[in-house]
Design a protein around this motif. Structure first.
Motif, short mmCIF file in Angstrom:
data_model
loop_
_atom_site.label_atom_id
_atom_site.label_comp_id
_atom_site.label_asym_id
_atom_site.label_seq_id
_atom_site.Cartn_x
_atom_site.Cartn_y
_atom_site.Cartn_z
N TYR A 153 -27.96 -5.05 66.65
CA TYR A 153 -27.28 -3.92 66.03
C TYR A 153 -26.07 -4.42 65.26
O TYR A 153 -25.52 -5.49 65.58
N ASP A 170 -20.06 -2.36 62.49
CA ASP A 170 -20.09 -0.91 62.42
C ASP A 170 -19.86 -0.28 63.80
O ASP A 170 -19.20 0.75 63.91
N SER A 171 -20.39 -0.90 64.85
CA SER A 171 -20.17 -0.40 66.21
C SER A 171 -18.68 -0.35 66.52
O SER A 171 -18.16 0.66 67.01
N GLN A 222 -16.51 2.21 64.27
CA GLN A 222 -16.55 3.62 64.66
C GLN A 222 -15.63 3.89 65.85
O GLN A 222 -14.94 4.92 65.89
N THR A 239 -20.68 4.12 71.09
CA THR A 239 -21.65 3.92 70.02
C THR A 239 -22.96 3.53 70.70
O THR A 239 -22.99 2.65 71.55
N THR A 240 -24.03 4.20 70.33
CA THR A 240 -25.31 4.02 71.01
C THR A 240 -26.09 2.85 70.41
O THR A 240 -25.98 2.54 69.22
N ARG A 241 -26.86 2.19 71.27
CA ARG A 241 -27.74 1.10 70.86
C ARG A 241 -29.09 1.35 71.54
O ARG A 241 -29.22 1.13 72.75
N PRO A 284 -25.82 1.50 64.57
CA PRO A 284 -25.48 2.28 65.77
C PRO A 284 -25.04 3.69 65.40
O PRO A 284 -24.66 3.96 64.24
N GLN A 285 -25.08 4.59 66.36
CA GLN A 285 -24.63 5.96 66.17
C GLN A 285 -23.48 6.26 67.14
O GLN A 285 -23.45 5.76 68.26
N ARG A 304 -21.56 8.65 69.67
CA ARG A 304 -21.80 9.81 70.53
C ARG A 304 -20.49 10.18 71.21
O ARG A 304 -19.94 9.41 71.99
#
Length: 338
Positions: free
Chosen positions: A159, A163-164, A167, A290-292, A323-324, A326
């Motif tokens: 990932y 960016d992780s 954020q 941050t999701t992985r 990553p996103q 949450r």
């Protein structure tokens, strides 16, 4: 190229003993095994390279070496890898190294000796020369952690670390935090190094606008490491008001320490982390992270390794997933801004 006889001579044992160590037969004393491993490292011996290049048959098996199988992230990854391999009538051998150099080397030698068709590796970062050596004769894909060796031949799937971290840093800063603690893993690991560099870069940029007081602690990516790191952070003369934790297991440890010592989250200190925590809905507070997702990463790794088994891939390849963020209940305004 060194032979098994060269290794036996250097270690002062028989070739049969070297073979037993290489093939994972532990019917030898620990002292003897260590002498053989040391000789293998000194001579850069790679067993079965010639045999593998000449044979046409396949073992229909792939090895998966992971740093910590107790981490739910890697359990899910192993499951998707097994599912994809089974559809191709392949077997998987899963080995957990516990981030130990000797254990990883022993497993690698065992898998090479058993002539796996390929290896998927979440490396300890401590056997780079040996990994690079076997990558020239065996298809190999790295997961999450790269090999910093120009001789490595294979692929890398992970990932986007920048960016992780970006954020998480943005969220902490926008919530008014100026005293920030960073809990990271061993800096010799490429993943920890990338996350630390990203944090240093981003926090330095924000410090130009508003001076930040920073704390840093390098743990070991384990729950116990996160617990110790949180204790160290909270013992500082000026406690951080926010902790950025660089993986899910350390976040569990940090949250456990804070809970056990009556430190309110996020009232006294906010906590954000990389990676989802298993069953986080039953925790006393739901993490902001941050999701992985290990599922697409594991599936992609298998796809890449089969192109190498088929002889299609030549150059090294790198695949980055995004990553996103949450939002949960562990991030609040800095105490002074409430």
């Amino acid at each position: 190229m060194s032979s098994i006889k060269d290794v036996a001579k250097r270690a002062g044992v028989s070739a049969a003993t070297v073979s037993r160590v290489v093939n994972g037969n532990y019917d030898v004393t620990e002292k003897t095994r260590e002498k053989v491993i040391q000789a293998i490292e000194q001579l850069n011996y790679t067993p079965n390279v010639l045999a593998r290049s000449l044979k046409n048959e396949t073992t229909q098996s792939i090895g998966f070496l992971v740093s910590d199988i107790s981490n739910d992230y890697f359990i899910k990854m192993a499951k998707v890898i097994e599912d994809v391999l089974s559809m191709r009538n392949y077997n998987i051998i899963v080995c957990s190294t516990e981030n130990k150099k000797e254990r990883e080397l022993s497993y690698l030698q065992m898998l090479v000796g058993k002539q796996m068709d390929a290896i998927l590796l979440n490396t300890t970062g401590l056997n780079n020369e040996y990994v690079s050596a076997i990558s020239k004769s065996m298809p190999l894909v790295l997961l999450e952690r790269r090999i910093d060796d120009a001789e490595f031949r294979g692929d890398f799937v992970t990932y986007d670390e920048l960016d992780s971290v970006r954020q998480l840093v943005q969220q902490v800063i926008t919530h008014g935090h100026q005293r920030i603690g960073v809990i990271n893993g061993p800096i010799h690991l490429s993943s920890a190094r990338a996350r630390q560099q990203a944090a240093d870069q981003l926090l330095a940029r924000y410090s130009l606008e508003q001076p930040l007081a920073l704390h840093r602690y390098d743990a070991d990516f384990s729950q116990e490491g996160g617990y110790s790191a949180a204790r160290w952070m909270m013992d500082q003369p000026q406690r951080p008001t926010a902790l950025i934790v660089m993986n899910n297991m350390m976040a569990v440890g940090a949250l456990s320490y804070l809970r056990n010592h009556g430190i309110d989250v996020p009232g006294d200190v906010s906590v954000v982390n990389i990676g989802e925590i298993a069953n986080s809905d039953i925790l006393y507070v739901n993490p902001t992270c941050t999701t992985r997702d290990p599922v697409p990463l594991g599936a992609k790794a298998v796809e890449l390794v089969f192109t190498r088994i088929a002889g299609v891939a030549q150059s090294n390849r790198e695949v980055l997933f995004m990553p996103q963020l949450r939002m949960g209940g562990t991030l609040g305004l800095a105490p002074a801004t409430k």
